[in-house]
Design a protein around this motif. Structure first.
Motif, PDB file in Angstrom:
ATOM      1  N   ARG A 110      44.642  -3.431  -7.740  1.00 27.42           N
ATOM      2  CA  ARG A 110      44.612  -3.313  -6.279  1.00 27.42           C
ATOM      3  C   ARG A 110      45.975  -3.699  -5.687  1.00 27.42           C
ATOM      4  NH1 ARG A 110      39.944  -5.746  -5.374  1.00 27.42           N
ATOM      5  NH2 ARG A 110      38.763  -3.856  -5.069  1.00 27.42           N
ATOM      6  N   ARG A 111      46.555  -4.788  -6.187  1.00 28.24           N
ATOM      7  CA  ARG A 111      47.867  -5.221  -5.692  1.00 28.24           C
ATOM      8  C   ARG A 111      48.955  -4.215  -6.047  1.00 28.24           C
ATOM      9  NH1 ARG A 111      46.228 -10.702  -7.392  1.00 28.24           N
ATOM     10  NH2 ARG A 111      47.369 -10.300  -9.319  1.00 28.24           N
ATOM     11  N   ALA A 112      48.891  -3.653  -7.240  1.00 29.98           N
ATOM     12  CA  ALA A 112      49.880  -2.650  -7.639  1.00 29.98           C
ATOM     13  C   ALA A 112      49.794  -1.418  -6.743  1.00 29.98           C
ATOM     14  CB  ALA A 112      49.681  -2.262  -9.103  1.00 29.98           C
ATOM     15  N   LEU A 113      48.587  -0.999  -6.433  1.00 28.68           N
ATOM     16  CA  LEU A 113      48.419   0.152  -5.549  1.00 28.68           C
ATOM     17  C   LEU A 113      48.939  -0.134  -4.149  1.00 28.68           C
ATOM     18  CD1 LEU A 113      44.912   1.423  -6.639  1.00 28.68           C
ATOM     19  CD2 LEU A 113      47.098   2.603  -6.927  1.00 28.68           C
ATOM     20  N   ARG A 114      48.633  -1.314  -3.655  1.00 27.91           N
ATOM     21  CA  ARG A 114      49.109  -1.698  -2.324  1.00 27.91           C
ATOM     22  C   ARG A 114      50.634  -1.650  -2.273  1.00 27.91           C
ATOM     23  NH1 ARG A 114      47.296  -7.259  -1.340  1.00 27.91           N
ATOM     24  NH2 ARG A 114      45.453  -6.292  -2.156  1.00 27.91           N
ATOM     25  N   ALA A 115      51.272  -2.113  -3.340  1.00 23.55           N
ATOM     26  CA  ALA A 115      52.732  -2.130  -3.392  1.00 23.55           C
ATOM     27  C   ALA A 115      53.336  -0.730  -3.466  1.00 23.55           C
ATOM     28  CB  ALA A 115      53.197  -2.956  -4.589  1.00 23.55           C
ATOM     29  N   HIS A 116      52.626   0.203  -4.076  1.00 21.80           N
ATOM     30  CA  HIS A 116      53.162   1.551  -4.270  1.00 21.80           C
ATOM     31  C   HIS A 116      52.698   2.571  -3.236  1.00 21.80           C
ATOM     32  CE1 HIS A 116      54.090  -0.103  -8.247  1.00 21.80           C
ATOM     33  NE2 HIS A 116      55.079   0.762  -8.222  1.00 21.80           N
ATOM     34  N   LEU A 117      51.756   2.214  -2.407  1.00 22.85           N
ATOM     35  CA  LEU A 117      51.232   3.161  -1.419  1.00 22.85           C
ATOM     36  C   LEU A 117      52.092   3.115  -0.158  1.00 22.85           C
ATOM     37  CD1 LEU A 117      48.974   5.184  -0.888  1.00 22.85           C
ATOM     38  CD2 LEU A 117      47.592   3.311  -0.023  1.00 22.85           C
ATOM     39  N   ALA A 118      52.685   4.233   0.164  1.00 19.68           N
ATOM     40  CA  ALA A 118      53.543   4.322   1.345  1.00 19.68           C
ATOM     41  C   ALA A 118      52.735   4.042   2.605  1.00 19.68           C
ATOM     42  CB  ALA A 118      54.175   5.706   1.423  1.00 19.68           C
ATOM     43  N   PRO A 119      53.334   3.352   3.576  1.00 16.86           N
ATOM     44  CA  PRO A 119      52.603   3.021   4.806  1.00 16.86           C
ATOM     45  C   PRO A 119      51.978   4.236   5.495  1.00 16.86           C
ATOM     46  CG  PRO A 119      54.673   1.831   4.742  1.00 16.86           C
ATOM     47  CD  PRO A 119      54.679   2.782   3.568  1.00 16.86           C
ATOM     48  N   GLU A 120      52.669   5.368   5.483  1.00 14.71           N
ATOM     49  CA  GLU A 120      52.124   6.558   6.151  1.00 14.71           C
ATOM     50  C   GLU A 120      50.946   7.165   5.395  1.00 14.71           C
ATOM     51  OE1 GLU A 120      55.731   7.775   3.736  1.00 14.71           O
ATOM     52  OE2 GLU A 120      55.320   6.225   5.185  1.00 14.71           O
ATOM     53  N   SER A 121      50.769   6.789   4.143  1.00 11.45           N
ATOM     54  CA  SER A 121      49.657   7.317   3.344  1.00 11.45           C
ATOM     55  C   SER A 121      48.428   6.424   3.374  1.00 11.45           C
ATOM     56  CB  SER A 121      50.102   7.489   1.895  1.00 11.45           C
ATOM     57  OG  SER A 121      51.147   8.424   1.816  1.00 11.45           O
ATOM     58  N   ARG A 122      48.564   5.219   3.861  1.00  8.22           N
ATOM     59  CA  ARG A 122      47.459   4.258   3.813  1.00  8.22           C
ATOM     60  C   ARG A 122      46.230   4.715   4.583  1.00  8.22           C
ATOM     61  NH1 ARG A 122      51.389  -0.909   4.071  1.00  8.22           N
ATOM     62  NH2 ARG A 122      51.986  -0.780   1.880  1.00  8.22           N
ATOM     63  N   ALA A 123      46.431   5.439   5.662  1.00  7.08           N
ATOM     64  CA  ALA A 123      45.297   5.924   6.452  1.00  7.08           C
ATOM     65  C   ALA A 123      44.638   7.138   5.800  1.00  7.08           C
ATOM     66  CB  ALA A 123      45.754   6.268   7.860  1.00  7.08           C
ATOM     67  N   LEU A 124      45.352   7.810   4.920  1.00  7.93           N
ATOM     68  CA  LEU A 124      44.856   9.045   4.316  1.00  7.93           C
ATOM     69  C   LEU A 124      44.192   8.836   2.958  1.00  7.93           C
ATOM     70  CD1 LEU A 124      48.004  11.228   5.055  1.00  7.93           C
ATOM     71  CD2 LEU A 124      45.857  11.201   6.335  1.00  7.93           C
ATOM     72  N   ILE A 125      44.526   7.725   2.287  1.00  4.24           N
ATOM     73  CA  ILE A 125      44.063   7.512   0.915  1.00  4.24           C
ATOM     74  C   ILE A 125      43.257   6.225   0.829  1.00  4.24           C
ATOM     75  CG2 ILE A 125      44.829   7.085  -1.450  1.00  4.24           C
ATOM     76  CD1 ILE A 125      47.290   8.813  -0.752  1.00  4.24           C
ATOM     77  N   ASP A 126      42.078   6.330   0.259  1.00  8.23           N
ATOM     78  CA  ASP A 126      41.202   5.179   0.069  1.00  8.23           C
ATOM     79  C   ASP A 126      41.535   4.527  -1.267  1.00  8.23           C
ATOM     80  OD1 ASP A 126      39.181   3.336  -0.247  1.00  8.23           O
ATOM     81  OD2 ASP A 126      37.571   4.734   0.237  1.00  8.23           O
ATOM     82  N   ARG A 127      42.060   3.310  -1.224  1.00 10.21           N
ATOM     83  CA  ARG A 127      42.455   2.615  -2.455  1.00 10.21           C
ATOM     84  C   ARG A 127      41.277   2.392  -3.394  1.00 10.21           C
ATOM     85  NH1 ARG A 127      46.333  -1.268   0.552  1.00 10.21           N
ATOM     86  NH2 ARG A 127      44.385  -2.305   0.951  1.00 10.21           N
ATOM     87  N   GLU A 128      40.095   2.160  -2.838  1.00  7.15           N
ATOM     88  CA  GLU A 128      38.918   1.957  -3.697  1.00  7.15           C
ATOM     89  C   GLU A 128      38.589   3.225  -4.481  1.00  7.15           C
ATOM     90  OE1 GLU A 128      37.302  -0.900  -4.499  1.00  7.15           O
ATOM     91  OE2 GLU A 128      38.932  -1.808  -3.365  1.00  7.15           O
ATOM     92  N   ASP A 129      38.756   4.381  -3.853  1.00  8.80           N
ATOM     93  CA  ASP A 129      38.547   5.642  -4.571  1.00  8.80           C
ATOM     94  C   ASP A 129      39.565   5.789  -5.704  1.00  8.80           C
ATOM     95  OD1 ASP A 129      36.455   6.299  -2.924  1.00  8.80           O
ATOM     96  OD2 ASP A 129      37.595   7.748  -1.722  1.00  8.80           O
TER      97      ASP A 129
END
Length: 135
Positions: free
Chosen positions: A43-62
């Motif tokens: 989860r932390r690795a994904l948070r670090a690599h997910l661009a801010p503009e993509s956070r609303a479009l991509i569900d990290r849990e998925d």
């Protein structure tokens, strides 16, 4: 004097290796625990690599769920190479899933007013011929 951790400490690489061995032997509880142990790190690795503009479009849990599914399908390909090997392998899978999801999200994102950006020449109204007929 350094104290050694017990072999059932989730931070211990021997613990991860032991869970992998149990999983290969068919222990379903070990499989669940193995991925549970690494979930927060992923989860932390994904948070670090997910661009801010993509956070609303991509569900990290998925992305996490898809990562676990892909890892389970490919677990036979995993080679233990020492400390951190399993987590590094999971993170690589997670980043591939994240890349796939980012591409998918970009494909379905509507382009705002693309015609306005092209100018008046492409406006449908400019292609209509004037008519004198009135209703």
């Amino acid at each position: 004097m350094q104290t050694q951790r017990p072999p059932d400490d989730p931070q211990d690489e021997l613990y991860t290796y032991g869970l992998l061995q149990r999983m290969h032997a068919g222990d379903a509880a070990a499989t669940e625990l193995l991925f549970q142990v690494h979930r927060e790190r992923l989860r932390r690795a994904l948070r670090a690599h997910l661009a801010p503009e993509s956070r609303a479009l991509i569900d990290r849990e998925d992305v996490l769920q898809e990562t676990v599914l892909r890892a389970l399908r490919r677990i036979e390909r995993f080679e233990w190479r020492g400390k951190g090997a399993f987590l590094a392998w999971l993170v690589r899978i997670a980043l591939n899933v994240l890349c796939d999801e980012t591409k998918r999200a970009a494909r379905f994102r509507p382009e705002p007013f693309a015609r306005e950006a092209q100018g008046d020449a492409d406006e449908p109204a400019n292609h209509l011929e004037p008519t004198d007929e009135r209703d």
